[in-house]
Motif scaffolding. Structure first.
Motif, PDB file in Angstrom:
ATOM      1  N   LYS A  90      -3.268   5.398  -1.973  1.00 35.21           N
ATOM      2  CA  LYS A  90      -2.180   4.339  -1.722  1.00 35.21           C
ATOM      3  C   LYS A  90      -2.674   3.217  -1.301  1.00 35.21           C
ATOM      4  O   LYS A  90      -3.335   3.011  -0.264  1.00 35.21           O
ATOM      5  CB  LYS A  90      -1.229   4.993  -0.904  1.00 35.21           C
ATOM      6  CG  LYS A  90      -0.651   6.477  -1.202  1.00 35.21           C
ATOM      7  CD  LYS A  90       0.183   6.977  -0.183  1.00 35.21           C
ATOM      8  CE  LYS A  90       1.355   6.526  -0.220  1.00 35.21           C
ATOM      9  NZ  LYS A  90       2.334   7.321   0.859  1.00 35.21           N
ATOM     10  N   ARG A  91      -2.487   1.983  -2.002  1.00 35.37           N
ATOM     11  CA  ARG A  91      -3.195   0.856  -2.071  1.00 35.37           C
ATOM     12  C   ARG A  91      -2.289  -0.192  -1.279  1.00 35.37           C
ATOM     13  O   ARG A  91      -2.636  -1.443  -1.211  1.00 35.37           O
ATOM     14  CB  ARG A  91      -3.672   0.296  -3.272  1.00 35.37           C
ATOM     15  CG  ARG A  91      -4.822   0.964  -3.934  1.00 35.37           C
ATOM     16  CD  ARG A  91      -5.217   0.567  -5.073  1.00 35.37           C
ATOM     17  NE  ARG A  91      -5.137  -1.129  -5.264  1.00 35.37           N
ATOM     18  CZ  ARG A  91      -6.591  -1.862  -4.927  1.00 35.37           C
ATOM     19  NH1 ARG A  91      -7.429  -1.153  -4.860  1.00 35.37           N
ATOM     20  NH2 ARG A  91      -6.271  -3.099  -5.113  1.00 35.37           N
ATOM     21  N   SER A  92      -1.062  -0.172  -0.889  1.00 35.82           N
ATOM     22  CA  SER A  92      -0.191  -1.074  -0.645  1.00 35.82           C
ATOM     23  C   SER A  92      -0.644  -2.105   0.514  1.00 35.82           C
ATOM     24  O   SER A  92      -0.436  -3.258   0.326  1.00 35.82           O
ATOM     25  CB  SER A  92       1.371  -0.506  -0.423  1.00 35.82           C
ATOM     26  OG  SER A  92       1.142   0.355   0.807  1.00 35.82           O
ATOM     27  N   VAL A  93      -1.110  -1.268   1.417  1.00 35.30           N
ATOM     28  CA  VAL A  93      -1.453  -2.272   2.776  1.00 35.30           C
ATOM     29  C   VAL A  93      -2.816  -3.017   2.442  1.00 35.30           C
ATOM     30  O   VAL A  93      -2.852  -4.444   2.579  1.00 35.30           O
ATOM     31  CB  VAL A  93      -1.943  -1.413   3.715  1.00 35.30           C
ATOM     32  CG1 VAL A  93      -2.389  -2.299   4.843  1.00 35.30           C
ATOM     33  CG2 VAL A  93      -0.857  -0.326   4.310  1.00 35.30           C
ATOM     34  N   ARG A 145      -3.628  -9.977  -1.128  1.00 32.84           N
ATOM     35  CA  ARG A 145      -2.720 -11.002  -1.915  1.00 32.84           C
ATOM     36  C   ARG A 145      -2.438 -12.188  -0.687  1.00 32.84           C
ATOM     37  O   ARG A 145      -2.414 -13.355  -0.969  1.00 32.84           O
ATOM     38  CB  ARG A 145      -1.465 -10.531  -2.418  1.00 32.84           C
ATOM     39  CG  ARG A 145      -1.943  -9.748  -3.511  1.00 32.84           C
ATOM     40  CD  ARG A 145      -0.487  -9.383  -4.301  1.00 32.84           C
ATOM     41  NE  ARG A 145      -1.034  -8.269  -5.154  1.00 32.84           N
ATOM     42  CZ  ARG A 145      -0.372  -6.952  -5.463  1.00 32.84           C
ATOM     43  NH1 ARG A 145       0.306  -6.526  -4.112  1.00 32.84           N
ATOM     44  NH2 ARG A 145      -0.868  -6.170  -6.180  1.00 32.84           N
ATOM     45  N   ALA A 203      -3.603  -3.784  -0.590  1.00 33.87           N
ATOM     46  CA  ALA A 203      -3.117  -5.016  -1.703  1.00 33.87           C
ATOM     47  C   ALA A 203      -2.395  -6.027  -1.286  1.00 33.87           C
ATOM     48  O   ALA A 203      -2.541  -7.129  -1.734  1.00 33.87           O
ATOM     49  CB  ALA A 203      -2.455  -4.285  -2.831  1.00 33.87           C
ATOM     50  N   ARG A 204      -1.490  -5.751  -0.476  1.00 37.98           N
ATOM     51  CA  ARG A 204      -0.786  -6.936   0.299  1.00 37.98           C
ATOM     52  C   ARG A 204      -1.706  -7.873   1.127  1.00 37.98           C
ATOM     53  O   ARG A 204      -1.498  -9.241   1.138  1.00 37.98           O
ATOM     54  CB  ARG A 204       0.270  -6.305   1.298  1.00 37.98           C
ATOM     55  CG  ARG A 204       1.716  -6.403   0.591  1.00 37.98           C
ATOM     56  CD  ARG A 204       2.842  -6.052   1.685  1.00 37.98           C
ATOM     57  NE  ARG A 204       2.664  -5.086   2.429  1.00 37.98           N
ATOM     58  CZ  ARG A 204       2.952  -3.842   2.229  1.00 37.98           C
ATOM     59  NH1 ARG A 204       3.550  -3.673   1.141  1.00 37.98           N
ATOM     60  NH2 ARG A 204       2.732  -2.798   3.390  1.00 37.98           N
TER      61      ARG A 204
END
Length: 121
Positions: free
Chosen positions: A5-8, A14, A10-11
């Motif tokens: 899970k890449r959300s942290v 960015r 990736a955010r």
């Protein structure tokens, strides 16, 4: 294979790009895709211009030395050759600074160069 899970990450990635592009114009400071492209281009300019800065300053110094030498009736090449013959080892950066700040000291350098040229001829 386990799921990642890449959300942290990736955010975070960015956010870092958008922080580095603050001050850019248009979409390049708030649209991630445009910001990433602009940042790549900015990095290319930075890399190139770190090298170009050195040649730009050398051109500036030569221009200043040439102007001051011509006020003392010498061309740039005659002046530099005369200093070399006289054994004066002052670099262009210092000579340009002297030319701008102390005309009398530069005149003494020009006289020394002129004497060395006359002795060599």
């Amino acid at each position: 294979m386990t799921r990642v899970k890449r959300s942290v990450h990736a955010r975070k990635k960015r956010r870092e790009v958008l922080e580095m592009t603050r001050g850019f114009r248009g979409e390049a400071n708030h649209n991630y895709r445009r910001a990433k492209e602009a940042l790549l281009k900015a990095d290319q300019y930075r890399y190139r211009d770190r090298r170009n800065r050195k040649r730009d300053f050398r051109r500036l110094w030569i221009t200043r030395i040439n102007a001051a030498a011509r006020m003392n009736d010498l061309s740039y090449s005659q002046f530099m050759h005369g200093l070399q013959l006289a054994g004066v080892e002052v670099d262009r950066k210092i000579l340009a600074d002297i030319a701008v700040r102390d005309a009398e000291a530069f005149r003494r350098f020009a006289d020394k160069a002129r004497e060395a040229l006359a002795a060599a001829a």
